[in-house]
Design a protein around this motif. Structure first.
Motif, short mmCIF file in Angstrom:
data_model
loop_
_atom_site.label_atom_id
_atom_site.label_comp_id
_atom_site.label_asym_id
_atom_site.label_seq_id
_atom_site.Cartn_x
_atom_site.Cartn_y
_atom_site.Cartn_z
N LYS A 1 0.84 -1.20 0.00
CA LYS A 1 0.00 0.00 0.00
C LYS A 1 0.87 1.25 0.00
O LYS A 1 0.60 2.22 -0.72
CB LYS A 1 -0.91 -0.01 1.23
CG LYS A 1 -1.84 1.20 1.32
CD LYS A 1 -2.75 1.10 2.53
CE LYS A 1 -3.69 2.31 2.61
NZ LYS A 1 -4.57 2.24 3.80
N LEU A 2 1.94 1.23 0.79
CA LEU A 2 2.82 2.39 0.88
C LEU A 2 3.53 2.66 -0.44
O LEU A 2 3.60 3.80 -0.89
CB LEU A 2 3.85 2.19 1.99
CG LEU A 2 4.86 3.33 2.16
CD1 LEU A 2 4.20 4.55 2.77
CD2 LEU A 2 6.05 2.88 3.01
N ILE A 3 4.08 1.61 -1.05
CA ILE A 3 4.88 1.81 -2.26
C ILE A 3 4.03 1.81 -3.53
O ILE A 3 4.55 2.01 -4.63
CB ILE A 3 5.99 0.75 -2.38
CG1 ILE A 3 5.41 -0.67 -2.58
CG2 ILE A 3 6.90 0.79 -1.16
CD1 ILE A 3 6.47 -1.74 -2.78
N SER A 4 2.72 1.58 -3.38
CA SER A 4 1.77 1.64 -4.50
C SER A 4 2.13 0.66 -5.61
O SER A 4 2.01 0.98 -6.80
CB SER A 4 1.69 3.07 -5.07
OG SER A 4 1.25 3.97 -4.08
N LYS A 5 2.58 -0.51 -5.24
CA LYS A 5 2.84 -1.54 -6.24
C LYS A 5 2.82 -2.90 -5.55
O LYS A 5 3.05 -3.00 -4.35
CB LYS A 5 4.18 -1.33 -6.94
CG LYS A 5 5.40 -1.48 -6.06
CD LYS A 5 6.70 -1.46 -6.86
CE LYS A 5 6.95 -0.09 -7.46
NZ LYS A 5 8.29 -0.02 -8.10
N ASN A 6 2.52 -3.93 -6.32
CA ASN A 6 2.55 -5.29 -5.82
C ASN A 6 3.94 -5.87 -6.00
O ASN A 6 4.56 -5.71 -7.06
CB ASN A 6 1.55 -6.17 -6.57
CG ASN A 6 0.11 -5.80 -6.26
OD1 ASN A 6 -0.18 -5.32 -5.17
ND2 ASN A 6 -0.79 -6.03 -7.20
N VAL A 7 4.44 -6.51 -4.97
CA VAL A 7 5.74 -7.15 -5.07
C VAL A 7 5.56 -8.51 -5.73
O VAL A 7 4.76 -9.32 -5.27
CB VAL A 7 6.38 -7.33 -3.67
CG1 VAL A 7 7.73 -8.02 -3.78
CG2 VAL A 7 6.52 -5.98 -2.97
N PRO A 8 6.27 -8.79 -6.83
CA PRO A 8 6.12 -10.07 -7.52
C PRO A 8 6.40 -11.26 -6.60
O PRO A 8 7.31 -11.21 -5.77
CB PRO A 8 7.17 -9.99 -8.65
CG PRO A 8 7.36 -8.54 -8.88
CD PRO A 8 7.22 -7.89 -7.53
N VAL A 9 5.59 -12.31 -6.77
CA VAL A 9 5.69 -13.50 -5.93
C VAL A 9 6.45 -14.59 -6.66
O VAL A 9 6.18 -14.88 -7.82
CB VAL A 9 4.28 -14.01 -5.55
CG1 VAL A 9 4.38 -15.30 -4.74
CG2 VAL A 9 3.51 -12.95 -4.78
N VAL A 10 7.40 -15.21 -5.96
CA VAL A 10 8.11 -16.38 -6.49
C VAL A 10 7.42 -17.62 -5.94
O VAL A 10 7.49 -17.90 -4.74
CB VAL A 10 9.60 -16.36 -6.09
CG1 VAL A 10 10.31 -17.60 -6.62
CG2 VAL A 10 10.29 -15.10 -6.60
N ASP A 11 6.72 -18.33 -6.79
CA ASP A 11 5.98 -19.53 -6.36
C ASP A 11 6.83 -20.80 -6.40
O ASP A 11 6.64 -21.70 -5.61
CB ASP A 11 4.77 -19.74 -7.27
CG ASP A 11 3.65 -18.76 -6.99
OD1 ASP A 11 3.37 -18.53 -5.81
OD2 ASP A 11 3.08 -18.21 -7.95
N ASN A 12 7.73 -20.85 -7.35
CA ASN A 12 8.46 -22.08 -7.60
C ASN A 12 9.74 -22.14 -6.76
O ASN A 12 10.81 -21.79 -7.21
CB ASN A 12 8.81 -22.18 -9.10
CG ASN A 12 9.45 -23.51 -9.45
OD1 ASN A 12 9.37 -24.45 -8.67
ND2 ASN A 12 10.09 -23.57 -10.61
N HIS A 13 9.58 -22.57 -5.50
CA HIS A 13 10.75 -22.78 -4.64
C HIS A 13 10.45 -23.97 -3.74
O HIS A 13 9.30 -24.42 -3.64
CB HIS A 13 11.07 -21.52 -3.84
CG HIS A 13 10.06 -21.12 -2.81
ND1 HIS A 13 10.03 -21.63 -1.54
CD2 HIS A 13 9.01 -20.25 -2.88
CE1 HIS A 13 9.04 -21.10 -0.85
NE2 HIS A 13 8.40 -20.26 -1.64
N PRO A 14 11.45 -24.52 -3.06
CA PRO A 14 11.26 -25.80 -2.36
C PRO A 14 10.41 -25.76 -1.11
O PRO A 14 10.04 -26.82 -0.59
CB PRO A 14 12.71 -26.20 -2.00
CG PRO A 14 13.59 -25.39 -2.86
CD PRO A 14 12.87 -24.12 -3.11
#
Length: 453
Positions: A363-376
């Motif tokens: 909300k503060l930085i007005s952007k979504n942080v990309p999510v890394v799904d493919n990890h162990p």
């Protein structure tokens, strides 16, 4: 614009050229001319924007111009720079030496946690510029080693951190003994009401400079978040460190004990690592920072307060091992990489109960942080459901629980896109943030350029 356009004297331009500096940052370009006009200044700039040089360079120039009119004898202290941490004081001291190497001016740094003999010897010999932390300054003032009656320029740096660390009373004690007639410079990354109230007691008709608000993160920093269970964070960090492109890594923890534990776990796995925090002896802190700068240590684990003042060339990665509960702190943390227009990478670990913190950050930085799904070590739908239930219970009981500023609302949730097979197990309002920006494993950061301080 170049530094030559700022009407700087040749001794300083020569030093800047040696350091490889040719173009001022925005805070430098705006502040230096105003300070050279001997104006009081109120500066708002986040970490990594170059504000140390913004006040150091004009101070050196103003004081250099007075030397020919001064007689011989002990040098009186003509400029005082007050800063909250030992690390930041040392960084400013190094900058003063670098920029002022051809000016003939002398500077010294005083801070607590070490014997005072070396510092008092330097003060006896006379210095033009004194860089100090509040506690040691007041101590040496009480012992009559510090005389500020000839002070001409006063700088209060990192004012917001001064208040966070409880130094406001010490700052007020220092202000009481300063000459009434002086030039005052006030720098802070944030300008909350209590900061402005303090500024009003220091500054007279100040010029105001604001560059890169705290709510923004540099576009040169690639950000990513990994959802992971708390006990798996250590294993995930070691997994990521298998990537050789993570050459120089600053890891943030919330607590001093956490920093020690993470550094110890990393070292046991064969990765060079050290911790830096307020409970460490000063010599140990300086040694750890020097080892990190010299690339003898690959990973430095730090708390937020200890990290203020860490200025490292080519810092490739920042890792938020634990997300901060104040979203502004996230901006400060990741600003350690991607400095001065260079690129960098910021990775964050987020447990299910830390998702409110992530929502506040986004909300503060007005952007979504990309999510890394493919990890162990991914989280399951059950993990998120249990965390959501716990947070709901805490809210109903009137407790803050693990909630960060901004509550449990998802930042930008209306724009996060439709659920896919990769994120369909995530609860609404939590980890779907950034769901439309998923990255694939280590590829999310393996090709990014390294940062330059």
């Amino acid at each position: 614009m170049t530094f030559e356009n700022l009407n700087l004297i040749e001794p300083i331009l020569k030093a800047l050229k040696t350091e490889g500096y040719s173009n001022p940052t925005p805070i430098q370009a705006k502040s230096i001319p105003l300070i050279l006009q001997e104006r009081d200044l109120l500066g708002c700039a986040q970490t990594g924007t170059g504000k140390t040089a913004a006040f150091s360079i004009p101070i050196l120039q103003l004081l250099h111009g007075q030397q020919s009119t001064e007689g011989r004898g002990k040098r009186p202290i003509k400029s005082l720079i007050l800063t909250p941490t030992r690390e930041l004081a040392l960084q400013i001291g190094e900058s003063m030496e670098s920029y002022g190497k051809h000016t003939g001016l002398k500077s010294t740094v005083i801070f607590g946690g070490v014997p005072q003999r070396k510092q008092t010897d330097a003060l006896r010999a006379g210095v033009d510029i004194l860089i100090a932390t509040p506690g040691r300054l007041l101590d040496l003032m009480s012992q009559k080693y510090v005389d500020l009656q000839h002070l001409q320029i006063f700088v209060l740096d990192e004012a917001d951190r001064m208040l966070d660390m409880g130094f406001v009373n010490d700052v007020k004690k220092v202000l009481k003994v300063l000459p009434e007639k002086k030039q005052s410079l006030f720098f802070s990354a944030t300008m909350a009401p209590e900061i402005m109230k303090l500024a009003d007691t220091i500054l007279v008709d100040p010029a105001k400079v604001e560059v890169t608000p705290v709510s923004s993160t540099a576009n040169t920093i690639k950000q990513a978040v990994y959802y992971v269970k708390g006990p798996d964070k250590r294993k995930l960090l070691l997994h990521l460190l298998n990537n050789e492109e993570m050459e120089s890594v600053l890891v943030f923890t919330r607590t001093k004990r956490g920093a020690d534990r993470v550094a110890r776990d990393i070292a046991k796995a064969g990765v060079t690592a050290e911790a830096i925090h307020g409970d460490k002896a000063q010599n140990a802190r300086v040694r750890a920072l020097n080892n990190f700068k010299a690339r003898k240590t690959r990973v430095l684990v730090a708390t937020d307060i200890a990290a203020r003042g860490i200025d490292v060339d080519d810092l490739s990665h920042v890792v938020n091992y634990e997300l901060p509960n104040e979203p502004e702190t996230y901006v400060h943390r990741i600003g350690r990489t991607g400095r001065a227009g260079a690129s960098g990478i910021a990775l964050s670990f987020c447990t299910a109960d830390e998702t409110p913190y992530l929502a506040s950050i986004q909300k503060l930085i007005s952007k979504n942080v990309p999510v890394v799904d493919n990890h162990p070590y991914p989280l399951t739908a059950k993990d998120f459901a249990e965390a959501a239930s716990t947070i709901k219970e805490q809210k109903q009981k009137g407790g803050r629980g693990g909630r960060g500023r901004g509550g449990n609302r998802s930042a930008g949730s209306g724009n996060s896109g439709r659920s896919t097979s990769a994120n369909s197990n995530r609860p609404a309002g939590g980890p779907r943030n950034g769901g439309g920006n998923r990255s694939n494993g280590n590829r999310s950061h393996s090709n990014a350029s390294k940062a330059n301080a």
